[in-house]
Scaffold this motif. Sequence first.
Motif, PDB file in Angstrom:
ATOM      1  N   ILE A 192       0.821  -1.211   0.000  1.00  0.00           N
ATOM      2  CA  ILE A 192       0.000   0.000   0.000  1.00  0.00           C
ATOM      3  C   ILE A 192       0.855   1.260   0.000  1.00  0.00           C
ATOM      4  CG2 ILE A 192      -0.304   0.292   2.492  1.00  0.00           C
ATOM      5  CD1 ILE A 192      -3.040   0.641  -0.156  1.00  0.00           C
ATOM      6  N   TYR A 193       2.041   1.187   0.605  1.00  0.00           N
ATOM      7  CA  TYR A 193       2.951   2.337   0.606  1.00  0.00           C
ATOM      8  C   TYR A 193       3.336   2.710  -0.822  1.00  0.00           C
ATOM      9  CZ  TYR A 193       7.038   5.171   1.637  1.00  0.00           C
ATOM     10  OH  TYR A 193       7.935   6.193   1.690  1.00  0.00           O
ATOM     11  N   SER A 194       3.687   1.711  -1.620  1.00  0.00           N
ATOM     12  CA  SER A 194       4.057   1.966  -3.022  1.00  0.00           C
ATOM     13  C   SER A 194       2.861   2.425  -3.845  1.00  0.00           C
ATOM     14  CB  SER A 194       4.651   0.703  -3.646  1.00  0.00           C
ATOM     15  OG  SER A 194       5.802   0.320  -2.953  1.00  0.00           O
ATOM     16  N   PHE A 195       1.691   1.857  -3.581  1.00  0.00           N
ATOM     17  CA  PHE A 195       0.493   2.265  -4.321  1.00  0.00           C
ATOM     18  C   PHE A 195       0.149   3.725  -4.063  1.00  0.00           C
ATOM     19  CE2 PHE A 195      -1.202  -2.345  -4.331  1.00  0.00           C
ATOM     20  CZ  PHE A 195      -0.467  -2.620  -5.470  1.00  0.00           C
ATOM     21  N   VAL A 196       0.199   4.134  -2.817  1.00  0.00           N
ATOM     22  CA  VAL A 196      -0.097   5.528  -2.481  1.00  0.00           C
ATOM     23  C   VAL A 196       0.934   6.453  -3.098  1.00  0.00           C
ATOM     24  CG1 VAL A 196      -0.222   7.181  -0.570  1.00  0.00           C
ATOM     25  CG2 VAL A 196      -1.378   4.984  -0.388  1.00  0.00           C
ATOM     26  N   LEU A 197       2.193   6.063  -3.033  1.00  0.00           N
ATOM     27  CA  LEU A 197       3.256   6.870  -3.610  1.00  0.00           C
ATOM     28  C   LEU A 197       3.074   7.017  -5.124  1.00  0.00           C
ATOM     29  CD1 LEU A 197       5.637   8.219  -2.246  1.00  0.00           C
ATOM     30  CD2 LEU A 197       7.035   6.281  -2.906  1.00  0.00           C
ATOM     31  N   GLY A 234       0.229   6.741  -6.786  1.00  0.00           N
ATOM     32  CA  GLY A 234      -0.962   7.549  -7.028  1.00  0.00           C
ATOM     33  C   GLY A 234      -0.708   9.030  -6.842  1.00  0.00           C
ATOM     34  N   LEU A 235       0.133   9.366  -5.878  1.00  0.00           N
ATOM     35  CA  LEU A 235       0.444  10.777  -5.636  1.00  0.00           C
ATOM     36  C   LEU A 235       1.403  11.352  -6.672  1.00  0.00           C
ATOM     37  CD1 LEU A 235       0.794  10.831  -1.760  1.00  0.00           C
ATOM     38  CD2 LEU A 235      -1.021  11.864  -3.130  1.00  0.00           C
ATOM     39  N   LEU A 236       2.101  10.484  -7.392  1.00  0.00           N
ATOM     40  CA  LEU A 236       3.076  10.951  -8.368  1.00  0.00           C
ATOM     41  C   LEU A 236       2.435  11.812  -9.447  1.00  0.00           C
ATOM     42  CD1 LEU A 236       6.087  10.632  -9.009  1.00  0.00           C
ATOM     43  CD2 LEU A 236       5.462   8.725 -10.481  1.00  0.00           C
ATOM     44  N   VAL A 237       1.334  11.362 -10.009  1.00  0.00           N
ATOM     45  CA  VAL A 237       0.649  12.125 -11.061  1.00  0.00           C
ATOM     46  C   VAL A 237       0.021  13.388 -10.483  1.00  0.00           C
ATOM     47  CG1 VAL A 237      -1.224  12.050 -12.737  1.00  0.00           C
ATOM     48  CG2 VAL A 237       0.238  10.061 -12.431  1.00  0.00           C
ATOM     49  N   THR A 238      -0.618  13.247  -9.338  1.00  0.00           N
ATOM     50  CA  THR A 238      -1.266  14.399  -8.708  1.00  0.00           C
ATOM     51  C   THR A 238      -0.255  15.481  -8.354  1.00  0.00           C
ATOM     52  OG1 THR A 238      -2.880  12.882  -7.766  1.00  0.00           O
ATOM     53  CG2 THR A 238      -2.787  15.084  -6.822  1.00  0.00           C
ATOM     54  N   MET A 239       0.840  15.085  -7.769  1.00  0.00           N
ATOM     55  CA  MET A 239       1.847  16.067  -7.372  1.00  0.00           C
ATOM     56  C   MET A 239       2.580  16.636  -8.588  1.00  0.00           C
ATOM     57  SD  MET A 239       1.618  16.561  -4.193  1.00  0.00           S
ATOM     58  CE  MET A 239      -0.108  16.170  -4.108  1.00  0.00           C
ATOM     59  N   GLY A 280       7.054  19.334   0.054  1.00  0.00           N
ATOM     60  CA  GLY A 280       6.826  17.898   0.196  1.00  0.00           C
ATOM     61  C   GLY A 280       7.900  17.207   1.011  1.00  0.00           C
ATOM     62  N   SER A 281       9.160  17.600   0.822  1.00  0.00           N
ATOM     63  CA  SER A 281      10.249  16.988   1.583  1.00  0.00           C
ATOM     64  C   SER A 281      10.142  17.305   3.068  1.00  0.00           C
ATOM     65  CB  SER A 281      11.601  17.468   1.051  1.00  0.00           C
ATOM     66  OG  SER A 281      11.816  17.015  -0.249  1.00  0.00           O
ATOM     67  N   VAL A 282       9.838  18.541   3.371  1.00  0.00           N
ATOM     68  CA  VAL A 282       9.687  18.920   4.781  1.00  0.00           C
ATOM     69  C   VAL A 282       8.479  18.209   5.390  1.00  0.00           C
ATOM     70  CG1 VAL A 282       9.135  20.855   6.317  1.00  0.00           C
ATOM     71  CG2 VAL A 282      10.869  21.123   4.568  1.00  0.00           C
ATOM     72  N   GLY A 283       7.356  18.216   4.681  1.00  0.00           N
ATOM     73  CA  GLY A 283       6.149  17.538   5.196  1.00  0.00           C
ATOM     74  C   GLY A 283       6.345  16.040   5.353  1.00  0.00           C
ATOM     75  N   PHE A 284       6.990  15.413   4.386  1.00  0.00           N
ATOM     76  CA  PHE A 284       7.231  13.975   4.437  1.00  0.00           C
ATOM     77  C   PHE A 284       8.207  13.638   5.556  1.00  0.00           C
ATOM     78  CE2 PHE A 284       9.013   9.945   2.938  1.00  0.00           C
ATOM     79  CZ  PHE A 284       7.855   9.273   2.596  1.00  0.00           C
ATOM     80  N   GLY A 285       9.241  14.452   5.716  1.00  0.00           N
ATOM     81  CA  GLY A 285      10.198  14.228   6.784  1.00  0.00           C
ATOM     82  C   GLY A 285       9.576  14.362   8.163  1.00  0.00           C
ATOM     83  N   LEU A 286       8.750  15.403   8.326  1.00  0.00           N
ATOM     84  CA  LEU A 286       8.092  15.598   9.623  1.00  0.00           C
ATOM     85  C   LEU A 286       7.101  14.483   9.931  1.00  0.00           C
ATOM     86  CD1 LEU A 286       7.452  19.455   9.604  1.00  0.00           C
ATOM     87  CD2 LEU A 286       9.125  18.178  10.955  1.00  0.00           C
ATOM     88  N   SER A 287       6.360  14.053   8.926  1.00  0.00           N
ATOM     89  CA  SER A 287       5.398  12.977   9.185  1.00  0.00           C
ATOM     90  C   SER A 287       6.096  11.638   9.417  1.00  0.00           C
ATOM     91  CB  SER A 287       4.395  12.860   8.035  1.00  0.00           C
ATOM     92  OG  SER A 287       5.040  12.461   6.854  1.00  0.00           O
TER      93      SER A 287
END
Length: 98
Positions: free
Chosen positions: A61-66, A68-73, A89-96
């Motif tokens: 599911i991690y790869s699927f979400v990633l 799916g977000l590729l086209v949107t982002m 995105g890097s800051v948000g991803f790092g913090l989460s």
Amino acid sequence: MSLFVAPEAARATRRDWVGLCVLAGAVMLVAVDGTVLDIALPFLSADLQPTGTELLWIIDIYSFVLAGLLVTMGTLGDRIGRRRLLLIGSVGFGLSSV
């Protein structure tokens, strides 16, 4: 002797190296997060006791979400700027991830 000889030797500038480091940092965040999921998998399996299919879903599911977000982002990056989106995105991803 090389078949291709550049008219002038192109040298990377400081800005080029900083850009490369930022991009490598963003990829490293994704790789580290995937590694953490793989390391946590035995503990998740012990606590949740998933079936084989559910265990595959936990991993995939991690790869699927990633993906799916590729086209949107990508579309969002065209609108607000790729550099700005990468930094946000890097800051948000790092913090989460922390």
